[in-house]
Design a protein around this motif. Sequence first.
Motif, PDB file in Angstrom:
ATOM      1  N   ILE A  68       0.862  -1.185   0.000  1.00 32.13           N
ATOM      2  CA  ILE A  68       0.000   0.000   0.000  1.00 32.13           C
ATOM      3  C   ILE A  68       0.892   1.227   0.000  1.00 32.13           C
ATOM      4  O   ILE A  68       1.712   1.419   0.905  1.00 32.13           O
ATOM      5  N   PHE A  69       0.738   2.057  -1.040  1.00 30.22           N
ATOM      6  CA  PHE A  69       1.568   3.251  -1.194  1.00 30.22           C
ATOM      7  C   PHE A  69       0.777   4.501  -0.805  1.00 30.22           C
ATOM      8  O   PHE A  69      -0.411   4.627  -1.120  1.00 30.22           O
ATOM      9  N   ASN A  70       1.477   5.449  -0.153  1.00 33.52           N
ATOM     10  CA  ASN A  70       0.845   6.664   0.364  1.00 33.52           C
ATOM     11  C   ASN A  70       1.648   7.890  -0.066  1.00 33.52           C
ATOM     12  O   ASN A  70       2.818   8.034   0.282  1.00 33.52           O
ATOM     13  N   HIS A  71       0.997   8.776  -0.817  1.00 30.61           N
ATOM     14  CA  HIS A  71       1.677   9.919  -1.438  1.00 30.61           C
ATOM     15  C   HIS A  71       1.966  11.035  -0.445  1.00 30.61           C
ATOM     16  O   HIS A  71       1.386  11.101   0.646  1.00 30.61           O
ATOM     17  N   GLY A  72       2.836  11.945  -0.855  1.00 29.15           N
ATOM     18  CA  GLY A  72       3.106  13.142  -0.080  1.00 29.15           C
ATOM     19  C   GLY A  72       2.013  14.178  -0.270  1.00 29.15           C
ATOM     20  O   GLY A  72       1.108  14.014  -1.099  1.00 29.15           O
ATOM     21  N   TYR A  73       2.098  15.266   0.496  1.00 26.98           N
ATOM     22  CA  TYR A  73       1.045  16.286   0.458  1.00 26.98           C
ATOM     23  C   TYR A  73       0.995  16.968  -0.904  1.00 26.98           C
ATOM     24  O   TYR A  73       2.000  17.448  -1.411  1.00 26.98           O
ATOM     25  N   GLY A  74      -0.206  17.017  -1.483  1.00 27.75           N
ATOM     26  CA  GLY A  74      -0.386  17.588  -2.814  1.00 27.75           C
ATOM     27  C   GLY A  74      -1.276  18.807  -2.854  1.00 27.75           C
ATOM     28  O   GLY A  74      -1.827  19.145  -3.910  1.00 27.75           O
ATOM     29  N   PHE A  75      -1.450  19.485  -1.696  1.00 24.75           N
ATOM     30  CA  PHE A  75      -2.227  20.731  -1.618  1.00 24.75           C
ATOM     31  C   PHE A  75      -3.685  20.532  -2.050  1.00 24.75           C
ATOM     32  O   PHE A  75      -4.305  21.442  -2.590  1.00 24.75           O
ATOM     33  N   ASN A  76      -4.205  19.313  -1.818  1.00 29.30           N
ATOM     34  CA  ASN A  76      -5.629  19.004  -2.034  1.00 29.30           C
ATOM     35  C   ASN A  76      -6.076  19.159  -3.491  1.00 29.30           C
ATOM     36  O   ASN A  76      -7.263  19.340  -3.756  1.00 29.30           O
ATOM     37  N   LYS A  77      -5.142  19.084  -4.414  1.00 28.03           N
ATOM     38  CA  LYS A  77      -5.521  19.225  -5.824  1.00 28.03           C
ATOM     39  C   LYS A  77      -6.003  17.919  -6.421  1.00 28.03           C
ATOM     40  O   LYS A  77      -6.645  17.894  -7.475  1.00 28.03           O
ATOM     41  N   GLY A  78      -5.680  16.800  -5.774  1.00 29.81           N
ATOM     42  CA  GLY A  78      -6.065  15.492  -6.268  1.00 29.81           C
ATOM     43  C   GLY A  78      -5.059  14.944  -7.273  1.00 29.81           C
ATOM     44  O   GLY A  78      -4.166  15.640  -7.745  1.00 29.81           O
ATOM     45  N   GLY A  79      -5.226  13.671  -7.590  1.00 27.57           N
ATOM     46  CA  GLY A  79      -4.360  13.027  -8.567  1.00 27.57           C
ATOM     47  C   GLY A  79      -2.995  12.623  -8.052  1.00 27.57           C
ATOM     48  O   GLY A  79      -2.151  12.170  -8.825  1.00 27.57           O
ATOM     49  N   ASP A  80      -2.769  12.756  -6.744  1.00 31.91           N
ATOM     50  CA  ASP A  80      -1.448  12.469  -6.185  1.00 31.91           C
ATOM     51  C   ASP A  80      -1.132  10.978  -6.187  1.00 31.91           C
ATOM     52  O   ASP A  80       0.030  10.593  -6.102  1.00 31.91           O
ATOM     53  N   TYR A  81      -2.144  10.136  -6.266  1.00 31.72           N
ATOM     54  CA  TYR A  81      -1.888   8.699  -6.240  1.00 31.72           C
ATOM     55  C   TYR A  81      -1.352   8.174  -7.564  1.00 31.72           C
ATOM     56  O   TYR A  81      -1.076   6.980  -7.699  1.00 31.72           O
ATOM     57  N   PHE A  82      -1.171   9.081  -8.542  1.00 31.71           N
ATOM     58  CA  PHE A  82      -0.549   8.702  -9.810  1.00 31.71           C
ATOM     59  C   PHE A  82       0.899   9.193  -9.937  1.00 31.71           C
ATOM     60  O   PHE A  82       1.618   8.731 -10.820  1.00 31.71           O
TER      61      PHE A  82
END
Length: 256
Positions: A68-82
Motif C-alpha cells: 500500500i503506497f501513500n503519497h506526499g502532500y499535494g495541496f488538495n488538488k487530487g491526482g497524487d496517487y498517480f
Amino acid sequence: MKYNLSALIPFSLLMMNCSIQKKNTESNDYEVKMDTLTLFDSSRNRKIPVAFYYPKTDKKISNQEVIIFNHGYGFNKGGDYFVYSYLTEKLASKGYFTVSIQHELTTDSPLPTEGNLQIVRRPFWQNGSDHILFVLNELKKTKPELDYKHLTLIGHSNGGDMAALFVNQHPNLVYKLITMDNRRMFLPRTSVPKVYTLRSNDYPADEGVLPNEEEQRKYQMTVQPTLINHGHMDNKGTDEEKKTLTNFVLKYLSEQ
C-alpha cells in the motif's frame, strides 16, 4: 489478471475506470494493469480514490504480496496517487499487488503549516491511517487470495507520516514499513514489523522521528541517507534518482 467488477460491489463503489499501462521492457518483468476506483467509507462519509497496479498474467501468482503506497502532500488538488507511477508500476511488474491511495480531496482542509506540526497534523495522519485500514479491510473481502501476512506500507513525506502512524497503531497488520523522507511522525521502534527509511539530502526530520544508532542496532532498523532532494522522490526525480530509490525499495522487500 483482470479485476472482477462484480466483486467490487461491496466496496460501495462510486466510480471506476481502467487503463492498460505500457509493457515493461525488462524481460523478467510482468506487464502491468491498472484499475482505478473510488471507495466509500460510510462510517466516516468519506470517498477514498484508489489505484490498483498489478501484474497482467493468466497464471496465478502464489503468495502474492500486497503493497500500500501513500503519497506526499499535494495541496488538495487530487491526482497524487498517480505521481509515483515510476515506483508503483515497477513494483507491480515484479509481481506485487500495489495499491496507491489518494488521501486528499479538494474539499479537505489544508494541511497546517504553523504551530507544532507534530500536534496540529496528527488528525490528518489519523485520517490517512483510517483510509489505509478501510482499504485494507475492503481489499481482503474482494481479493482474499492475496498474501496479507506480508503487507508492506510505503509512504513519502506526509504519506510516510501516515504510514508510520498506522504501524504504531496496527503493528500486527504490517510486515514491513518503508518511508521516503517522512519528517514528523516518529518511526516505530520495533524489529517486527521491519522498518526502513530513505532520507533526502535537503530536509532534516524532527527530533525523535528517526531512531538513534543504538536503536537502529537494537531493532535492526535501516536509516539510509541519499543524495536526492525531498521533492524529487516522486515522478519529478531524474531517471537516476528514480532508479536509486526503486533499487533500495526492491532490496528491502527482498530481505527476510
